[in-house]
Structure formats: C-alpha cells, structure tokens
Motif scaffolding. Structure first.
Motif, mmCIF file in Angstrom:
data_model
loop_
_atom_site.group_PDB
_atom_site.id
_atom_site.type_symbol
_atom_site.label_atom_id
_atom_site.label_comp_id
_atom_site.label_asym_id
_atom_site.label_seq_id
_atom_site.Cartn_x
_atom_site.Cartn_y
_atom_site.Cartn_z
ATOM 1 N N UNK A 152 43.794 -65.864 -86.936
ATOM 2 C CA UNK A 152 43.987 -66.290 -88.198
ATOM 3 C C UNK A 152 43.028 -66.109 -89.173
ATOM 4 N N UNK A 153 43.188 -64.882 -90.088
ATOM 5 C CA UNK A 153 42.247 -64.416 -91.058
ATOM 6 C C UNK A 153 42.222 -65.540 -92.134
ATOM 7 N N UNK A 154 43.222 -66.168 -92.434
ATOM 8 C CA UNK A 154 42.842 -67.021 -93.555
ATOM 9 C C UNK A 154 42.072 -68.384 -93.151
ATOM 10 N N UNK A 155 41.773 -68.621 -91.898
ATOM 11 C CA UNK A 155 40.780 -69.806 -91.604
ATOM 12 C C UNK A 155 39.731 -69.144 -90.788
ATOM 13 N N UNK A 156 39.811 -67.814 -90.457
ATOM 14 C CA UNK A 156 38.927 -67.193 -89.748
ATOM 15 C C UNK A 156 38.685 -68.116 -88.287
ATOM 16 N N UNK A 157 40.004 -68.099 -87.742
ATOM 17 C CA UNK A 157 39.871 -68.753 -86.461
ATOM 18 C C UNK A 157 40.695 -67.867 -85.469
ATOM 19 N N UNK A 158 40.477 -68.049 -84.163
ATOM 20 C CA UNK A 158 41.210 -67.530 -82.912
ATOM 21 C C UNK A 158 42.343 -68.860 -82.632
ATOM 22 N N UNK A 159 43.635 -68.630 -83.113
ATOM 23 C CA UNK A 159 44.359 -69.731 -82.533
ATOM 24 C C UNK A 159 45.149 -69.409 -81.279
ATOM 25 N N UNK A 160 45.796 -70.189 -80.520
ATOM 26 C CA UNK A 160 46.328 -70.316 -79.140
ATOM 27 C C UNK A 160 47.499 -71.429 -79.393
ATOM 28 N N UNK A 161 48.680 -70.794 -78.948
ATOM 29 C CA UNK A 161 49.793 -71.621 -78.788
ATOM 30 C C UNK A 161 50.387 -71.783 -77.301
ATOM 31 N N UNK A 199 33.908 -63.839 -84.956
ATOM 32 C CA UNK A 199 34.852 -64.138 -86.216
ATOM 33 C C UNK A 199 34.202 -64.003 -87.418
ATOM 34 N N UNK A 200 33.078 -64.293 -87.773
ATOM 35 C CA UNK A 200 32.433 -64.253 -89.045
ATOM 36 C C UNK A 200 32.072 -62.695 -89.098
ATOM 37 N N UNK A 201 32.042 -61.891 -88.523
ATOM 38 C CA UNK A 201 31.922 -60.597 -88.470
ATOM 39 C C UNK A 201 33.439 -59.941 -89.047
ATOM 40 N N UNK A 202 34.357 -60.426 -88.550
ATOM 41 C CA UNK A 202 35.689 -60.031 -88.969
ATOM 42 C C UNK A 202 36.343 -60.773 -90.154
#
Length: 361
Positions: free
Chosen positions: A262-271, A288-291
């Motif tokens: 999730x680039x908007x929140x700079x998080x890797x999300x899981x469902x 994720x800070x690098x991305x």
C-alpha cells in the motif's frame, strides 16, 4: 639426449588427460546437480553444453534427483513504447541477483492478457503478436520453447484475467459485445478446453476486471470501477461479491493470504479470507521507507516468499529494485516479514513489472 634435457621437455609439454571423456549420461547427471544460476556460464563452454543445459534429459534428471528449483519469471512493460518482454530472475555466482532477458519470448508477450504458471510451464492467453486472435500458447521454461494450444472455444476481444485451480485454468475476458463477459476453462492435464462458464450479469466491461488471485480454492477478481471483488467457487459454480477486500492491486498470495504494498500508507498489507480481515506486516519499516514515493510497485509470490519490486532513480539512471521477503506468523494474527536480500536487478531501462510467475524447473 641428456636427462636434464628430457626433464625440461617434459615440464613444458601438454600434460596428459587425467581421465577419458565422460559418458553423456554422467555429464547430464553432474549438470543436473548444479544450480541453475551457473547455467548461463556453462552454456558458454561449448555448443554441446549449450545444448545440454536446455535439454529435456537434463531437466528430467533434475526432477528425478529432487534438484528442481523455483525460478521467478518476470514480464516487464517498457514505459516508453508499451512493449512487453520476458525476463528471469537469476542469482549470480557472487550472490547478487539480476533480471536476464529471454529474447526468444518477446514476440509471445501480449499487450493485454493473462499469464499462469503451472509447474515448468507458463500459459499465455490474449492478443499475441505472433499467433492468431483467440489462440493460446504454453512456454516450456526448461527449453524456452513455445507450443501452440488448441484454439479457445470462446471469442474474446480481450483477455482480462486468468488463474488456476485444481489443474484447470479459468480465462475471463470481454466477448464481441463489450458489455458481455465470458469465462472458459483450459484443462492442463488433458490439454483441452472445457465448456464455458456462466458469468454474472453485473460483470460487464472487460477493462474493468484488472486483477485476479486464488485463495482457498476460490478466485477473487477485482473490479476497480464498480468498486467490489467478484468471488468464484468452481466446486459450487457460484459467484459472490466481496466489498471488504476491494483496495488492493498488484498483489500475490502466499499460504492463502493476499499481500500487497500500500504505497499510500507505505505499508505491506495482508488479507486473510478465513478471518475476513486486513493486517499489517511488521518488521519491514526500513525497506518500505526505501520504496517511498515510488510511481509503481509489484508484489509477487516466489517459493513461499514475497518478491517486492519497485523503481529506483539515481540521477538520470533508472533501475528496478527487488527485495525477497520471508514471512512468519506470530501470536495468532501477527505477520512479520524479514528481508532476505535486496538488489538492483535491472539498471538503465524505464520498465515496470506487469506480472511475475513462479516456475519450477
């Protein structure tokens, strides 16, 4: 001739071969035990070795010995002209990683279509440059050869998505009527097409269906315009909708859990569909800070791990950066990620990742 003269001649003469030429089956057996990262170098040894490293005998031996490996194939799109190309992710002898172009497959990458990996093969559906409309192909990744499949039993203007459940590939696309969707099924065991499946009346506009994943034996097809996800269960031949898991893109599935960056929140999300809930993957703050601020990103599954791709620009030099992430469950719902490696895998071109495919060779 003196003993001293003979000694000097022996010193500079060609040493005799330590062993006679090895039988072909022994050479194949040795090469089968060598990691595929060394095959590009081995192919330069001779024409004979070049032939061996792509032979069916070699890969049959690898399978028999249990030496098969997961290999990540990556379809890249050129941002300047829209052309698609096929690459494979290789680990170099020094431990770094890079994307290596497979030139022979460039003509078989559709501008719009579906890709599915099954064992050592990649199945491709869509408008291809080199085959007729409504045709489909399979690519044998052991020899990089292309095989034409039986013609599709449904006329599609464009293929939107494709994925596999229990050895059957479900191909969904827009038919001649742009407001009508059609789904057909290819059986990878019989190599034949099966009867078409009924799609919901609400499923219209082929370009609206832009992504598909499989979790727990069901297909999840995202419709970003209508803002919900179609869920299809082949066993029940039943369609449902899910509005809870709408906000995902360029995602992948590992152990029946969906992951995306999730680039908007700079998080890797899981469902997790069993829990019907979203979680955040912990432990990846530095990566994720690098991305951050990337114009695109892509998350692919690879041998039970994640491969996160994102662009990197240094001055005028553009590159694609990739990180391999292992996953761990902690205290029930908590998911933690660990970066195994992170490298610039392609430098100098302006590409983005269209699709990744986990192939076993």
């Amino acid at each position: 001739m003196s003993s001293e003269t003979r000694s000097k001649e022996e010193q500079y003469s060609e040493p005799p071969s330590l062993s006679p030429s090895l039988p072909e089956d022994i050479i194949v057996d040795i090469l089968a035990r060598v990691g595929r990262c060394y095959y590009p170098k081995l192919s330069l040894v001779s024409k004979h070795f070049r032939s061996l490293v792509t032979s069916h005998e070699l890969y049959a031996r690898r399978s028999l010995l249990g030496c098969t490996e997961h290999s990540l194939y990556v379809v890249l799109c050129n941002r300047e002209n829209g052309d698609h190309h096929c690459y494979v992710l290789f680990r170099k002898a020094n431990g770094n990683h890079s994307l290596v172009l497979i030139p022979s497959l460039s003509n078989y990458m559709p501008l719009e279509g579906g890709f599915v990996a099954v064992g050592s093969r990649i199945y491709v559906f869509g408008r291809l440059k080199s085959v007729p409309q409504n045709a489909a192909i399979s690519i044998d990744c052991r020899s990089q050869t292309v095989h034409l499949l039986p013609s599709m039993n449904a006329t599609m203007m464009s293929v939107s998505v494709a994925d596999i459940i229990d050895g059957k590939i479900y191909v969904t696309g827009c038919c001649n009527n742009p407001d009508k969707m059609v789904m057909t099924v290819f059986n990878t065991e019989t190599q034949m097409w099966e009867p078409k499946k009924t799609t919901p009346e609400t499923m219209s506009g082929g370009m609206c269906l832009d992504e598909c994943v499989v979790m727990a034996g069901k297909m999840y097809i995202r419709n970003h315009i209508k803002r919900f996800v179609y869920v299809y269960g082949p066993k029940e031949s039943k369609w449902e909708t899910n509005k809870e898991m709408l906000h995902w893109e360029d995602a992948c599935v590992v152990d029946d859990v969906l992951y995306f960056y999730d680039s908007g929140w700079e998080l890797l999300r899981a469902y997790d569909p069993k829990e019907s809930s979203w979680e955040v993957v912990d432990g990846l703050e530095e990566l994720l800070a690098e991305a951050r601020y990337s114009v695109w990103s892509y998350t692919g599954s690879y041998d039970g791990k994640l491969a996160l791709f994102f662009p990197k620009t240094t001055g005028r030099t553009k590159a694609i950066r990739c990180a391999e992430i292992s996953l761990e469950r902690r205290q029930g719902k908590e998911i933690w990620g660990k970066v195994e490696w992170c490298d610039d895998v392609l430098v100098g071109d302006d590409f983005y990742v269209e699709k990744t495919l986990d192939v076993i060779v």
